[in-house]
Each structure stands twice: as structure tokens, then as C-alpha cells.
Motif scaffolding. Structure first.
Motif, PDB file in Angstrom:
ATOM      1  N   VAL A   1       0.855  -1.190   0.000  1.00  0.00           N
ATOM      2  CA  VAL A   1       0.000   0.000   0.000  1.00  0.00           C
ATOM      3  C   VAL A   1       0.888   1.235   0.000  1.00  0.00           C
ATOM      4  CG1 VAL A   1      -1.805   1.238   1.256  1.00  0.00           C
ATOM      5  CG2 VAL A   1      -1.788  -1.258   1.242  1.00  0.00           C
ATOM      6  N   ARG A   2       0.613   2.172  -0.897  1.00  0.00           N
ATOM      7  CA  ARG A   2       1.464   3.357  -1.041  1.00  0.00           C
ATOM      8  C   ARG A   2       0.713   4.664  -0.782  1.00  0.00           C
ATOM      9  NH1 ARG A   2       6.009   1.516  -2.644  1.00  0.00           N
ATOM     10  NH2 ARG A   2       6.924   3.496  -3.266  1.00  0.00           N
ATOM     11  N   SER A   3      -0.566   4.580  -0.433  1.00  0.00           N
ATOM     12  CA  SER A   3      -1.345   5.796  -0.202  1.00  0.00           C
ATOM     13  C   SER A   3      -2.252   5.626   1.008  1.00  0.00           C
ATOM     14  CB  SER A   3      -2.171   6.149  -1.440  1.00  0.00           C
ATOM     15  OG  SER A   3      -3.074   5.118  -1.735  1.00  0.00           O
TER      16      SER A   3
ATOM     17  N   ASP B   1      -6.114   6.774   2.865  1.00  0.00           N
ATOM     18  CA  ASP B   1      -7.483   7.236   2.668  1.00  0.00           C
ATOM     19  C   ASP B   1      -7.744   8.277   3.759  1.00  0.00           C
ATOM     20  OD1 ASP B   1     -10.141   7.587   2.089  1.00  0.00           O
ATOM     21  OD2 ASP B   1     -10.752   5.566   2.648  1.00  0.00           O
TER      22      ASP B   1
ATOM     23  N   ILE C   1      -7.824  10.306  -1.514  1.00  0.00           N
ATOM     24  CA  ILE C   1      -6.685   9.396  -1.468  1.00  0.00           C
ATOM     25  C   ILE C   1      -5.423  10.227  -1.657  1.00  0.00           C
ATOM     26  CG2 ILE C   1      -5.600   7.399  -2.554  1.00  0.00           C
ATOM     27  CD1 ILE C   1      -8.298   6.781  -1.191  1.00  0.00           C
TER      28      ILE C   1
ATOM     29  N   ASN D   1      -1.239   9.987  -1.979  1.00  0.00           N
ATOM     30  CA  ASN D   1      -0.047   9.169  -2.166  1.00  0.00           C
ATOM     31  C   ASN D   1       1.062   9.694  -1.253  1.00  0.00           C
ATOM     32  OD1 ASN D   1       2.698   8.620  -3.460  1.00  0.00           O
ATOM     33  ND2 ASN D   1       1.339   7.233  -4.554  1.00  0.00           N
TER      34      ASN D   1
ATOM     35  N   ASN E   1      -4.762   2.974   2.550  1.00  0.00           N
ATOM     36  CA  ASN E   1      -5.734   2.704   1.490  1.00  0.00           C
ATOM     37  C   ASN E   1      -5.645   1.224   1.118  1.00  0.00           C
ATOM     38  OD1 ASN E   1      -7.535   2.879  -0.607  1.00  0.00           O
ATOM     39  ND2 ASN E   1      -6.054   3.737  -2.036  1.00  0.00           N
ATOM     40  N   TRP E   2      -6.279   0.382   1.925  1.00  0.00           N
ATOM     41  CA  TRP E   2      -6.171  -1.066   1.742  1.00  0.00           C
ATOM     42  C   TRP E   2      -6.751  -1.546   0.416  1.00  0.00           C
ATOM     43  CZ3 TRP E   2      -2.587  -2.895   4.489  1.00  0.00           C
ATOM     44  CH2 TRP E   2      -2.377  -2.488   5.805  1.00  0.00           C
TER      45      TRP E   2
ATOM     46  N   GLU F   1      -5.894  -0.710  -2.457  1.00  0.00           N
ATOM     47  CA  GLU F   1      -4.845  -0.870  -3.457  1.00  0.00           C
ATOM     48  C   GLU F   1      -3.905  -2.041  -3.154  1.00  0.00           C
ATOM     49  OE1 GLU F   1      -2.711   2.844  -3.595  1.00  0.00           O
ATOM     50  OE2 GLU F   1      -1.346   2.227  -2.026  1.00  0.00           O
ATOM     51  N   LYS F   2      -4.132  -2.720  -2.037  1.00  0.00           N
ATOM     52  CA  LYS F   2      -3.290  -3.866  -1.692  1.00  0.00           C
ATOM     53  C   LYS F   2      -3.493  -4.965  -2.731  1.00  0.00           C
ATOM     54  CE  LYS F   2      -2.138  -7.163   1.847  1.00  0.00           C
ATOM     55  NZ  LYS F   2      -2.229  -7.561   3.220  1.00  0.00           N
TER      56      LYS F   2
END
Length: 78
Positions: free
Chosen positions: A11-13, A15, A26, A28, A60-61, A63-64
């Protein structure tokens, strides 16, 4: 959880959610060092819709990346 651990989980961002008007965005965090805690961003944020400082921040799970099933069995959707 710090940013390094969050990134290890794919995850890179984050929420960002406003508690007053329910606006969310969101953000980043690639430009920030890994030792920072995810929750430390709550006091840095302000809602762009209503200006509130009552902000909730979480990884921001969504995008996992999907992980493979350990059993090989997938549950049907629906």
C-alpha cells in the motif's frame, strides 16, 4: 503502523476522511520517509471541502494486491 510497514504490505497511499462532512480523498505518500506513523498525518490534514481538522487517516487497503489462496480454493463472488 509506519509508512515502511504499510509499503511492505503493498500500500502506497492513505485514505483521508473528514469526520464533519464525510468528504474523502486518497493521498499518495511516496515522497515521505518510512519512519513516519500513518496516524501522524491526521494532524497535518485539513478538509478541502469544509476546512475541518477532524480528520481520520488510514492506509488505502483497496490498493493492496490480491494474495493467492493458501488452499487453492476460491469462494465464488455473489
Amino acid at each position: 503502523m509506519d509508512l515502511a510497514n504499510m509499503r511492505q504490505n503493498g500500500v502506497r497511499s492513505i485514505d483521508v476522511h473528514c469526520s464533519d462532512c464525510s468528504h474523502h480523498a486518497i493521498k499518495n505518500l511516496d515522497n515521505f520517509p518510512g519512519h513516519l506513523a500513518v496516524k501522524s498525518f491526521e494532524r497535518r490534514m485539513r478538509c478541502t471541502q469544509c476546512g475541518s481538522r477532524r480528520i481520520d487517516v488510514r492506509p488505502n487497503w483497496l490498493e493492496k494486491p490480491a494474495m493467492p489462496s493458501l488452499t487453492g480454493v476460491r469462494f465464488p463472488k455473489g
